[in-house]
Design a protein around this motif. Structure first.
Motif, PDB file in Angstrom:
ATOM      1  N   GLN A   1     -20.182   5.128  -0.221  1.00 15.79           N
ATOM      2  CA  GLN A   1     -21.516   4.577  -0.032  1.00 15.79           C
ATOM      3  C   GLN A   1     -21.548   3.086  -0.338  1.00 15.79           C
ATOM      4  O   GLN A   1     -22.467   2.379   0.087  1.00 15.79           O
ATOM      5  CB  GLN A   1     -22.523   5.320  -0.916  1.00 15.79           C
ATOM      6  CG  GLN A   1     -23.968   5.102  -0.503  1.00 15.79           C
ATOM      7  CD  GLN A   1     -24.929   6.059  -1.178  1.00 15.79           C
ATOM      8  OE1 GLN A   1     -24.521   6.906  -1.959  1.00 15.79           O
ATOM      9  NE2 GLN A   1     -26.209   5.930  -0.877  1.00 15.79           N
TER      10      GLN A   1
ATOM     11  N   MET B   1     -26.733  -0.016   7.178  1.00 21.78           N
ATOM     12  CA  MET B   1     -25.531  -0.677   6.697  1.00 21.78           C
ATOM     13  C   MET B   1     -25.904  -2.062   6.184  1.00 21.78           C
ATOM     14  O   MET B   1     -26.392  -2.908   6.933  1.00 21.78           O
ATOM     15  CB  MET B   1     -24.492  -0.789   7.820  1.00 21.78           C
ATOM     16  CG  MET B   1     -23.151  -1.337   7.358  1.00 21.78           C
ATOM     17  SD  MET B   1     -21.938  -1.417   8.718  1.00 21.78           S
ATOM     18  CE  MET B   1     -22.516  -2.895   9.565  1.00 21.78           C
TER      19      MET B   1
ATOM     20  N   ALA C   1     -30.683   5.586   7.743  1.00 21.11           N
ATOM     21  CA  ALA C   1     -29.386   5.064   7.307  1.00 21.11           C
ATOM     22  C   ALA C   1     -29.230   3.606   7.733  1.00 21.11           C
ATOM     23  O   ALA C   1     -29.458   3.263   8.890  1.00 21.11           O
ATOM     24  CB  ALA C   1     -28.258   5.908   7.888  1.00 21.11           C
TER      25      ALA C   1
ATOM     26  N   MET D   1     -23.856   1.470   2.201  1.00 16.11           N
ATOM     27  CA  MET D   1     -24.720   2.314   3.012  1.00 16.11           C
ATOM     28  C   MET D   1     -25.876   2.844   2.174  1.00 16.11           C
ATOM     29  O   MET D   1     -25.671   3.499   1.158  1.00 16.11           O
ATOM     30  CB  MET D   1     -23.919   3.478   3.584  1.00 16.11           C
ATOM     31  CG  MET D   1     -22.834   3.080   4.561  1.00 16.11           C
ATOM     32  SD  MET D   1     -23.486   2.214   5.995  1.00 16.11           S
ATOM     33  CE  MET D   1     -24.612   3.441   6.645  1.00 16.11           C
TER      34      MET D   1
ATOM     35  N   TYR E   1     -16.941   3.931   7.078  1.00 21.27           N
ATOM     36  CA  TYR E   1     -17.644   3.931   5.794  1.00 21.27           C
ATOM     37  C   TYR E   1     -16.886   4.845   4.840  1.00 21.27           C
ATOM     38  O   TYR E   1     -17.025   6.065   4.886  1.00 21.27           O
ATOM     39  CB  TYR E   1     -19.084   4.400   5.989  1.00 21.27           C
ATOM     40  CG  TYR E   1     -19.802   3.622   7.065  1.00 21.27           C
ATOM     41  CD1 TYR E   1     -19.986   2.248   6.941  1.00 21.27           C
ATOM     42  CD2 TYR E   1     -20.256   4.250   8.219  1.00 21.27           C
ATOM     43  CE1 TYR E   1     -20.617   1.519   7.934  1.00 21.27           C
ATOM     44  CE2 TYR E   1     -20.891   3.524   9.221  1.00 21.27           C
ATOM     45  CZ  TYR E   1     -21.065   2.171   9.071  1.00 21.27           C
ATOM     46  OH  TYR E   1     -21.684   1.452  10.064  1.00 21.27           O
TER      47      TYR E   1
ATOM     48  N   ALA F   1     -27.737   7.960   5.122  1.00 21.39           N
ATOM     49  CA  ALA F   1     -26.516   7.182   4.930  1.00 21.39           C
ATOM     50  C   ALA F   1     -25.453   8.007   4.211  1.00 21.39           C
ATOM     51  O   ALA F   1     -24.301   8.089   4.644  1.00 21.39           O
ATOM     52  CB  ALA F   1     -26.824   5.911   4.151  1.00 21.39           C
TER      53      ALA F   1
END
Length: 311
Positions: A227, A266, A264, A253, A224, A181
Motif C-alpha cells: 500500500q 495512486m 482507489a 495507494m 503496486y 486500493a
C-alpha cells in the motif's frame, strides 16, 4: 560442493535465468498470488539441496515455475519433510522481474526534477481546461458526443484506436463502481493503455514514447507491491523482462474522493499528481480499470489498466 551428488543440479541449471529463478526469486517477486505446495524440513536450521546448505531464511524459498527441478522431485533427500501451503507469486514462468532499492526512487525523482516540472507545466497548456472536480462542477452538464455509455465502454474494452471525447470519459467514470486500493490494486501488476482525447499530456506521451517503444516490443504498466510502495511506470519487454522506471519516485495507494466518491487512488510521494481508478469491467475473467491522471486540479489524461493475469 562440486561432486557426484551436486552434478545433477549444475548440469540442469543451464541458463542464467534458471539460476536467477532459484536464488533471487525472494528478492524479485513477480505479480499475483496463487497457492502452491512448498516443502521444507521439519525443525531444521536450514535446507540441504544436493549439498547446497541454505540458511533458515531460505527455508521457504520461492521456486519459480521454470526451475528445472522441484522440491517434490527430491523427496528422497528429505525424509522428514512436511508440505505447507504458501501464497507465492503466479504467472512467473520465464519472467524476470527487477526490483530497485527505495533510495533510488528518491534520487531519480530529484535528478529528473526539471522534466517532471515540465510535465506539470504542460497540463496548464492543454487546449481544454480539463477541470472536472473544482468549483460548481456538480451543476455542469456533461453532454459529450452523445454516445450511449455502453458504446463508449465497448470501444474502450475492445481497445479501439480512436480519440475519445473527454466528457464521454467523465460521464463513464461517474457511472462506474468504485474500487478499493488495498483490496483491489495492491499486490498486482497491471498493463496500461492510454485513451487519446487529442488534447491531453498523455496523448503526447502516446505518440512520442509509447508507440515508438511498442515497435521494440516494450509496453508499459504499473505495479503496486504494498500500500506504500509501488511503481507508477513499469516497462516490460516481450512479456519476459519487467523493469521499473523510477523517474517519478515512489507511489502509495489510498482511497481518495474525486467527483464526490472515494475510490482507489495512486498518490505520488514527490509529485503533485494523483491517479484515480474505477472498475470498468470484471467480466469473463478480465479485470479492467478506468483511470484518470491529474496534476492538482487538472486532468492530464485518461487510460485503462488491465490486470495481467486476467488476459
Amino acid at each position: 560442493m562440486f561432486n557426484a551428488e551436486t552434478a545433477p543440479l549444475f548440469s540442469r541449471a543451464a541458463s542464467p535465468l534458471t539460476l536467477f529463478s532459484l536464488f533471487a526469486a525472494p528478492y524479485c517477486p513477480p505479480p499475483y498470488d496463487r497457492l502452491w505446495e512448498e516443502e521444507r524440513l521439519n525443525g531444521s536450521g536450514g535446507a540441504n539441496i544436493y549439498g547446497l546448505t541454505l540458511p533458515p531464511v531460505y527455508e521457504t524459498l520461492k521456486i519459480k515455475s521454470d526451475t528445472p527441478f522441484s522440491f517434490k522431485s527430491m523427496a528422497h533427500h528429505w525424509p522428514n519433510r512436511t508440505t505447507i501451503k504458501v501464497k507465492i507469486p503466479m504467472n512467473t514462468k520465464g519472467k524476470l522481474v527487477i526490483n530497485l532499492p527505495g533510495i533510488l526512487y528518491d534520487v531519480a525523482q530529484w535528478v529528473m526534477f526539471p522534466l517532471n516540472m515540465l510535465i506539470s507545466g504542460m497540463c496548464h497548456l492543454q487546449p481544454k481546461s480539463s477541470v472536472w472536480n473544482e468549483g460548481k462542477w456538480q451543476n455542469r452538464r456533461l453532454e459529450g458526443s452523445g454516445k450511449p455509455l455502453d458504446q463508449i465502454k465497448t470501444e474502450i474494452l475492445e481497445q479501439q484506436d480512436i480519440a475519445y471525447n473527454e466528457e464521454d470519459l467523465v460521464r463513464l467514470y461517474d457511472s462506474l463502481p468504485n474500487v478499493s486500493a488495498k483490496e483491489d490494486l495492491v499486490g498486482r501488476y497491471w498493463k496500461g493503455k492510454i485513451l487519446r482525447t487529442n488534447g491531453s499530456v498523455l496523448d503526447l506521451a502516446e505518440w512520442v514514447i509509447v508507440r515508438p517503444l511498442s515497435l521494440l516490443g516494450i509496453k508499459w504498466g504499473k505495479r503496486y507491491r504494498t500500500q506504500h510502495q509501488g511503481d507508477p511506470l513499469l516497462f516490460r519487454w516481450a512479456d519476459k523482462l519487467y523493469f521499473p522506471i523510477p523517474i517519478w519516485g515512489n507511489v502509495g495507494m489510498t482511497d481518495i474522493r474525486w467527483r464526490e466518491e472515494a475510490t482507489a487512488t495512486m498518490n505520488y510521494d514527490h509529485q503533485p499528481w494523483k491517479d484515480y481508478f474505477k472498475l470498468i469491467s470484471n467480466e469473463n475473467g478480465s479485470v479492467v480499470l478506468l483511470g484518470v491522471w491529474t496534476h492538482k486540479h487538472i486532468a492530464g489524461g485518461w487510460f485503462t489498466l488491465t490486470l495481467e493475469d486476467s488476459e
